[in-house]
Design an enzyme around this catalytic site. Structure first.
Site, short mmCIF file in Angstrom:
data_model
loop_
_atom_site.label_atom_id
_atom_site.label_comp_id
_atom_site.label_asym_id
_atom_site.label_seq_id
_atom_site.Cartn_x
_atom_site.Cartn_y
_atom_site.Cartn_z
N GLU A 152 0.86 -1.11 -0.09
CA GLU A 152 -0.01 -0.05 -0.08
C GLU A 152 0.91 1.27 0.07
OE1 GLU A 152 -3.01 0.08 -0.57
OE2 GLU A 152 -3.77 -2.02 -0.10
N ARG A 199 -18.30 -0.39 4.72
CA ARG A 199 -19.26 -1.19 3.82
C ARG A 199 -20.13 -2.09 4.75
NH1 ARG A 199 -19.57 -5.99 1.25
NH2 ARG A 199 -17.32 -6.45 1.53
#
Lengths: 223, 223, 223, 223
Positions: free
Chosen positions: D88, D98
């Site tokens: 990352e 979510r």
């Protein structure tokens, strides 16, 4: 400096790149030139094709902003391989070009703005936009990366300009799929019709001109 | 039995299944009813919605064929997740249902026709169709599997009927993507506009009515 | 010719193709040479590398079958881009090469066996194999197309040989993912370790040597 | 408080979430506990399982950092659906869940650190790591989004801690694929063996302990 008589918005698309002969962003954006938008057709739409070049794209964008004093700036780019209208949440302060741009430049791990912040969040009501697009039957999603190429460069540069020039604009970046004519040459790639892209852009502009707070609806990703 | 005055083609779509409220195949096919097609509008189009049921889909198909004596039979089904018009090359003699059909039946590893051949190749000029669709800017591909559900069942049954009834028809199966309104509910799923699907079906019918030999152009897969 | 003293199985892999320097099928298969398999180590494993050539692959396969009289013939090939062990259900009677084979041949829409059946179903207990692999923690799936390249060619040719020579063999085709070392060069492509592929092949052979009827478990696709 | 005699690094994994019974990050990280790493085995590895909870994950992380004073902090998380080791590049200052976390919390569009910077770039030499992993035959990539769930939360929180506590640590976040045993239950999902993940983590730690400037090699995306 006298303000423009008629309020306006600015929508930009890109020139083709990466071997394509068209760029679906400019194909769609170009069709919006001169249209009226907003409640009671309050704003007119100006459009601008940006070069797909790190060095000159922002110059062209800033000139257009200075010329039109738009209330909203919506920049649009191609995301070949994506299926949906991608509403970008954030731009990061780095260029890392997988391929050279149209001027032959390929910056690698270079800041867009020296000593600029690591990122800017969009200045668009992205959750309201998402809800509106989906209610209109348009496949759409929040994206958490605009990549590290000219699209991210322009999004970061736009939001940095709002900040540094203290402009009270709304604005951000939208990625769109290939057109069907492009997907023919990319086996298995998804596409979206130009009509649907155009309809999306108008809906995004209208939503942006509502000036209501954004919605808190979940649209994140676990990774 | 008197032959029909006007030559015709038959196009079928399916009822919705798998939790969907519409089936893009019938949405598009339904719009073709009564249109003229072919050189000098030689043929009219008849359409028929087939139930998404192993037991009754072929009955409905055979009745329509017996009623209309079509020159071409084009069956169309939904392939959620695919990006392109999928021109099916072959149907295999097996039902293996991942989910129950609309009548609640879920056959597993059952032959469609006891002692029937393992497979039938399509009776459509699939390479000419592929070339025509791509020249018209429509994302399309040859598919080497129609699955093992009602779509493959109908394709196999169609071609078996041609064979067993000694019909000199052309015919086959086409899979189409979700409509955009469906893709909204399937995050990241590709879609195709109804206009493009309709245009595809007309192009396929026109190409089929040309009665020229198929082209030998490469459109295979390595796996 | 006297039959071999020790019962055996034959496992084949392919030479590299399509620009790859290795083929994961032969990399894994090669490690099985001479191992004992089956209950009480009843069978030994013979292996054979097949050329990735339409014209000569089946010659090499048939020679090995004639030489070893195996109880099971398992052919293995690379499916770059797939994530799982793919147990092929069916082979179809057509060559349609997207790229030339290693001898430079690129047959298009040519039958593998003139006047042969349109397809052969596998002669492996594919549902039992699927269940066993999954119980062993190995990602696996039933595939309904082996493509239209040399892999499908060899699978069809194998099953045709069983039929035409009236061999009471079991046999079929398995596609495997890239090795990790290959996936490094195919951005985003899934891969599987060689250890897991090897373990899979041994499990498939053992399951095939059980000679029990196949299971009726759902593993189909809707398209 | 006296500094530790032996220099060390800290590696964290997560508890399972989202219906999984294991988390491949902790499965792999757990195996590193107590191992020596770096040139001449200069550092020992401490490990820590973090809860998959927005509220408590960072507390646990900060406690471990305060306890061990590590030279490098490597946080690892599951990215189901990705094929490669994902290194990352950046963490953003927003939670947008979510699904609820393991404590039932689902923050939406909430800053991780009130008035914190919009993003932090990783403090790992990601291009050197990428090169090393690929040279070792491990599928790997630079990722420009760690999502908006607990993984991004922890990465942002880690880098904010480095900044606010003025720690001269290296550190960042790595996403890893499902284990094969998990992928069995996610049809078509890619996976990576635990051995390869473990090998990756050791290579990343070794590379981080080299303290050389990062490489300028292109590894960006166009969108």
């Amino acid at each position: 400096m006298a303000k423009q008589a008629k309020p306006c918005v600015l929508v930009t698309g890109f020139a083709p790149f990466g071997g394509e002969t068209i760029n679906p962003s400019w194909e769609a954006v170009n069709q919006l030139e001169g249209l009226a938008i907003g409640r009671q057709e309050s704003h007119i739409i100006h459009t601008k094709e940006l070069p797909c070049e790190f060095n000159s794209a922002l110059d062209a964008l800033y000139q257009a902003i200075d010329k039109y004093h738009p209330s909203v700036v919506l920049c649009v780019g191609q995301a070949g391989g994506r299926s949906s209208i991608s509403i970008e949440r954030v731009a990061i302060n780095v260029d890392d070009a997988r391929i050279p741009d149209n001027a032959g430049n390929q910056p690698i791990d270079t800041p867009i703005v020296q000593d600029g912040p690591a990122a800017y969040f969009t200045a668009l009501p992205i959750k309201r936009i998402l809800k509106t697009l989906q209610e209109n039957g348009i496949p759409s999603e929040i994206s958490n990366t605009a990549g590290t190429y000219v699209c991210n460069h322009v999004m970061y540069g736009l939001l940095h300009y709002f900040q540094s020039q203290q402009l009270s604009c709304q604005g951000g970046f939208i990625h769109i799929p290939y057109l069907p004519t492009q997907a023919v040459h990319h086996s298995g790639a998804p596409s979206m019709s130009q009509e649907m892209v155009k309809k999306s852009l108008l809906a995004i502009l209208n939503e942006s001109l509502e000036y209501k707070p954004d919605l808190k609806i979940s649209a994140g990703t676990t990774h």
